[in-house]
Design a protein around this motif. Structure first.
Motif, PDB file in Angstrom:
ATOM      1  N   ASP A  69      53.288  28.558   8.781  1.00 19.38           N
ATOM      2  CA  ASP A  69      53.446  29.194   7.456  1.00 19.38           C
ATOM      3  C   ASP A  69      52.245  28.811   6.612  1.00 19.38           C
ATOM      4  N   LEU A  70      51.699  29.753   5.880  1.00 15.52           N
ATOM      5  CA  LEU A  70      50.624  29.414   4.944  1.00 15.52           C
ATOM      6  C   LEU A  70      51.249  29.126   3.578  1.00 15.52           C
ATOM      7  N   VAL A  71      50.818  28.023   2.973  1.00 18.15           N
ATOM      8  CA  VAL A  71      51.454  27.552   1.746  1.00 18.15           C
ATOM      9  C   VAL A  71      50.412  27.397   0.639  1.00 18.15           C
ATOM     10  N   LEU A  72      50.750  27.891  -0.540  1.00 17.96           N
ATOM     11  CA  LEU A  72      49.866  27.723  -1.694  1.00 17.96           C
ATOM     12  C   LEU A  72      50.748  27.349  -2.887  1.00 17.96           C
ATOM     13  N   SER A  73      50.322  26.354  -3.637  1.00 23.32           N
ATOM     14  CA  SER A  73      51.092  25.851  -4.783  1.00 23.32           C
ATOM     15  C   SER A  73      52.541  25.553  -4.385  1.00 23.32           C
ATOM     16  N   GLY A  74      52.728  25.007  -3.187  1.00 25.63           N
ATOM     17  CA  GLY A  74      54.066  24.597  -2.756  1.00 25.63           C
ATOM     18  C   GLY A  74      54.976  25.736  -2.339  1.00 25.63           C
ATOM     19  N   GLN A 114      60.054  11.437  10.414  1.00 28.41           N
ATOM     20  CA  GLN A 114      58.740  11.291   9.792  1.00 28.41           C
ATOM     21  C   GLN A 114      57.722  12.053  10.644  1.00 28.41           C
ATOM     22  N   ALA A 115      56.953  12.969  10.033  1.00 30.43           N
ATOM     23  CA  ALA A 115      55.920  13.695  10.803  1.00 30.43           C
ATOM     24  C   ALA A 115      54.662  12.832  10.826  1.00 30.43           C
ATOM     25  N   LEU A 116      54.188  12.511  12.050  1.00 26.72           N
ATOM     26  CA  LEU A 116      53.079  11.566  12.177  1.00 26.72           C
ATOM     27  C   LEU A 116      51.737  12.252  12.411  1.00 26.72           C
ATOM     28  N   ALA A 117      51.727  13.259  13.273  1.00 22.73           N
ATOM     29  CA  ALA A 117      50.436  13.843  13.667  1.00 22.73           C
ATOM     30  C   ALA A 117      50.665  15.188  14.352  1.00 22.73           C
ATOM     31  N   VAL A 118      49.557  15.890  14.579  1.00 29.23           N
ATOM     32  CA  VAL A 118      49.593  17.101  15.396  1.00 29.23           C
ATOM     33  C   VAL A 118      48.775  16.795  16.646  1.00 29.23           C
ATOM     34  N   CYS A 121      47.080  20.986   7.638  1.00 27.63           N
ATOM     35  CA  CYS A 121      48.524  20.870   7.901  1.00 27.63           C
ATOM     36  C   CYS A 121      49.190  19.889   6.933  1.00 27.63           C
ATOM     37  N   LEU A 122      49.991  20.403   6.029  1.00 22.47           N
ATOM     38  CA  LEU A 122      50.588  19.548   4.996  1.00 22.47           C
ATOM     39  C   LEU A 122      51.791  18.766   5.496  1.00 22.47           C
ATOM     40  N   SER A 123      52.269  19.084   6.710  1.00 24.05           N
ATOM     41  CA  SER A 123      53.466  18.397   7.212  1.00 24.05           C
ATOM     42  C   SER A 123      53.161  16.953   7.620  1.00 24.05           C
ATOM     43  N   ILE A 124      51.901  16.700   8.019  1.00 24.87           N
ATOM     44  CA  ILE A 124      51.553  15.372   8.542  1.00 24.87           C
ATOM     45  C   ILE A 124      51.719  14.298   7.454  1.00 24.87           C
ATOM     46  N   GLY A 125      52.398  13.205   7.852  1.00 26.90           N
ATOM     47  CA  GLY A 125      52.576  12.084   6.927  1.00 26.90           C
ATOM     48  C   GLY A 125      53.750  12.271   5.984  1.00 26.90           C
ATOM     49  N   ARG A 126      54.553  13.331   6.187  1.00 28.39           N
ATOM     50  CA  ARG A 126      55.665  13.565   5.252  1.00 28.39           C
ATOM     51  C   ARG A 126      57.009  13.476   5.959  1.00 28.39           C
ATOM     52  N   THR A 127      58.033  13.292   5.141  1.00 32.99           N
ATOM     53  CA  THR A 127      59.394  13.327   5.677  1.00 32.99           C
ATOM     54  C   THR A 127      59.760  14.788   5.878  1.00 32.99           C
ATOM     55  N   VAL A 128      60.191  15.105   7.089  1.00 35.55           N
ATOM     56  CA  VAL A 128      60.563  16.488   7.340  1.00 35.55           C
ATOM     57  C   VAL A 128      61.952  16.550   7.964  1.00 35.55           C
ATOM     58  N   GLN A 129      62.545  17.701   7.845  1.00 35.78           N
ATOM     59  CA  GLN A 129      63.869  17.901   8.434  1.00 35.78           C
ATOM     60  C   GLN A 129      63.708  18.780   9.664  1.00 35.78           C
ATOM     61  N   LEU A 130      64.109  18.233  10.803  1.00 40.14           N
ATOM     62  CA  LEU A 130      64.028  19.010  12.047  1.00 40.14           C
ATOM     63  C   LEU A 130      65.250  19.911  12.131  1.00 40.14           C
ATOM     64  N   VAL A 137      37.301  34.539   0.596  1.00 41.55           N
ATOM     65  CA  VAL A 137      37.409  35.585  -0.427  1.00 41.55           C
ATOM     66  C   VAL A 137      37.774  35.022  -1.800  1.00 41.55           C
ATOM     67  N   THR A 138      38.612  33.985  -1.826  1.00 42.25           N
ATOM     68  CA  THR A 138      39.135  33.525  -3.134  1.00 42.25           C
ATOM     69  C   THR A 138      38.700  32.113  -3.504  1.00 42.25           C
ATOM     70  N   GLY A 139      38.224  31.349  -2.538  1.00 43.82           N
ATOM     71  CA  GLY A 139      37.880  29.948  -2.806  1.00 43.82           C
ATOM     72  C   GLY A 139      39.089  29.022  -2.716  1.00 43.82           C
ATOM     73  N   ALA A 140      40.298  29.584  -2.530  1.00 47.99           N
ATOM     74  CA  ALA A 140      41.515  28.750  -2.529  1.00 47.99           C
ATOM     75  C   ALA A 140      41.678  27.996  -1.213  1.00 47.99           C
ATOM     76  N   GLU A 141      42.126  26.748  -1.314  1.00 49.23           N
ATOM     77  CA  GLU A 141      42.407  25.929  -0.130  1.00 49.23           C
ATOM     78  C   GLU A 141      43.890  26.071   0.187  1.00 49.23           C
ATOM     79  N   VAL A 142      44.189  26.928   1.129  1.00 53.38           N
ATOM     80  CA  VAL A 142      45.580  27.151   1.505  1.00 53.38           C
ATOM     81  C   VAL A 142      45.966  26.115   2.555  1.00 53.38           C
ATOM     82  N   GLN A 143      47.217  25.663   2.532  1.00 52.56           N
ATOM     83  CA  GLN A 143      47.670  24.674   3.522  1.00 52.56           C
ATOM     84  C   GLN A 143      48.606  25.326   4.547  1.00 52.56           C
ATOM     85  N   ILE A 144      48.824  24.593   5.627  1.00 53.25           N
ATOM     86  CA  ILE A 144      49.690  25.119   6.688  1.00 53.25           C
ATOM     87  C   ILE A 144      50.918  24.233   6.828  1.00 53.25           C
ATOM     88  N   LYS A 145      52.088  24.845   6.771  1.00 51.51           N
ATOM     89  CA  LYS A 145      53.316  24.108   7.084  1.00 51.51           C
ATOM     90  C   LYS A 145      53.568  24.328   8.566  1.00 51.51           C
TER      91      LYS A 145
END
Ligand code: BTN
Length: 329
Positions: free
Chosen positions: A177-182, A292-296, A273-282, A165-173
């Motif tokens: 959670d759907l994430v747009l512009s952080g 460190q989040a490695l993969a899904v 999925c924006l979590s992959i490859g990032r430092t995350v807090q469990l 509908v919008t052309g926007a690439e939304v990411q998944i945390k």
């Protein structure tokens, strides 16, 4: 009703001024009644300019989410869906319908929820005219484990609908959670009922809430600093009925494929999925641990590496992603 007739007259004028006198004469009501109708329309979200010596003109109509507006955007025949003006929670409405014997695929959409629910017992802010609140009932004949990927894949369906509908690439945390512009754009709540005897799924309801027209001041409490809406992030007005129709169609596709071809959705999940490859807090109860989040993995678990080098796959729970939702530690 004079409000509807004033509205129709202003819409027919296609952005040109109509004087109060003309409107009062054509509709057959007093000028005071025209003014009252204009005020009522403004309260419904119509942007109407009033100018001395010129009259009234309609600048923008509100984005109405109704049965007919949604039907307009559906590409094929589809039964068993309804749009409500207000409901406690579309998930609860679907559950009630399930108990009354509603068929597989029943959809409830609402303009407003008075008791919208989020995950972990939280509430989900659902003001009128602002968001899209959508739930779908499913009656798959399977064991509950088969539906483990359902919530994650519903996030993919929602991303696809928004992109369409919008052309926007939304990411998944991770997980959903759907994430747009952080910032958080949408949330998903899946609720399941099991049959006592067989342990099979009796029904499952997937509820999706997407922020569409909210302004910053519309977000209160704990979401004030982390939430966004499509209008805010994209700088344009997104049509909720069009989005609802796209979501319904993507969720229908998911219902057909999730049990038989979930792998078709895995690549899309991983790339969104924006979590992959990032430092995350469990976050587990009171404990917080940086990993460190490695993969899904194939079952949509999050593979993480602990500080001591050991790896673990997290199957449920919550993670904060560094740099997101104000988590900077
Ligand atoms: C979350 O992020 O915590 C999940 C939010 C889920 C909200 C949706 S809105 C439609 C459906 N009805 C509800 O009461 N909740 C879900």
């Amino acid at each position: 009703m004079s409000r509807q007739r004033v509205c129709a007259a202003l819409q027919a004028a296609e952005g040109e001024y109509r004087s109060g006198e003309e409107l009062s004469r054509d509709i057959g009501i007093s000028r005071a009644a025209v003014w009252k109708a204009v005020e009522a329309l403004r309260r419904q979200g119509y942007d109407i300019e009033a100018r001395t010596g010129k009259g009234y003109r309609l600048l923008q109509s509100p984005d109405l989410l109704r049965q007919d507006t949604l039907a307009h955007y559906l590409t094929g025949q589809r039964e068993n869906w309804q749009v409500l003006e207000s409901v406690d929670s579309t998930n609860s409405a679907c559950r009630r319908l399930a108990l009354e014997g509603a068929p597989d695929g029943t959809v409830v959409v609402a303009d407003c929820q008075t008791a919208g629910r989020g995950r972990r017992g939280r509430s989900f802010q659902s003001p009128a005219g602002k968001g899209l609140f959508f739930s779908i009932l499913w009656r798959p004949d399977c064991a509950p484990e088969k539906l483990l990927p359902l919530t994650a894949l519903s996030a993919v369906a929602a991303c696809r609908a928004i992109r369409r509908v919008t052309g926007a690439e939304v990411q998944i945390k991770w997980p959903n959670d759907l994430v747009l512009s952080g910032r958080k754009l949408a949330g998903i709540l899946t609720e399941m009922a099991l049959e006592g005897e067989s342990g099979h799924v009796s029904h499952v309801v997937v509820g999706i809430g997407i922020n569409v027209h909210q302004r910053p001041e519309d977000f209160g409490g704990e979401v004030a600093d982390i939430a966004t809406s499509l209008d805010l992030a994209l700088g344009k007005n997104v049509c909720r009925a069009q989005l609802a129709a796209a979501l319904l169609e993507e969720m229908d596709l998911l219902r057909r494929e999730v049990l038989f071809a979930p792998e078709k959705w895995l690549a899309d999940y991983r790339s969104a999925c924006l979590s992959i490859g990032r430092t995350v807090q469990l976050i587990r109860g009171e404990s917080r641990e940086q990993v460190q989040a490695l993969a899904v993995d194939e079952q949509y678990g999050l593979v993480v590496r602990h500080r001591d080098g050991t790896e673990e796959t997290v199957r449920s729970g919550e993670v904060s992603v560094r740099g997101l939702y104000g988590y900077t530690e």
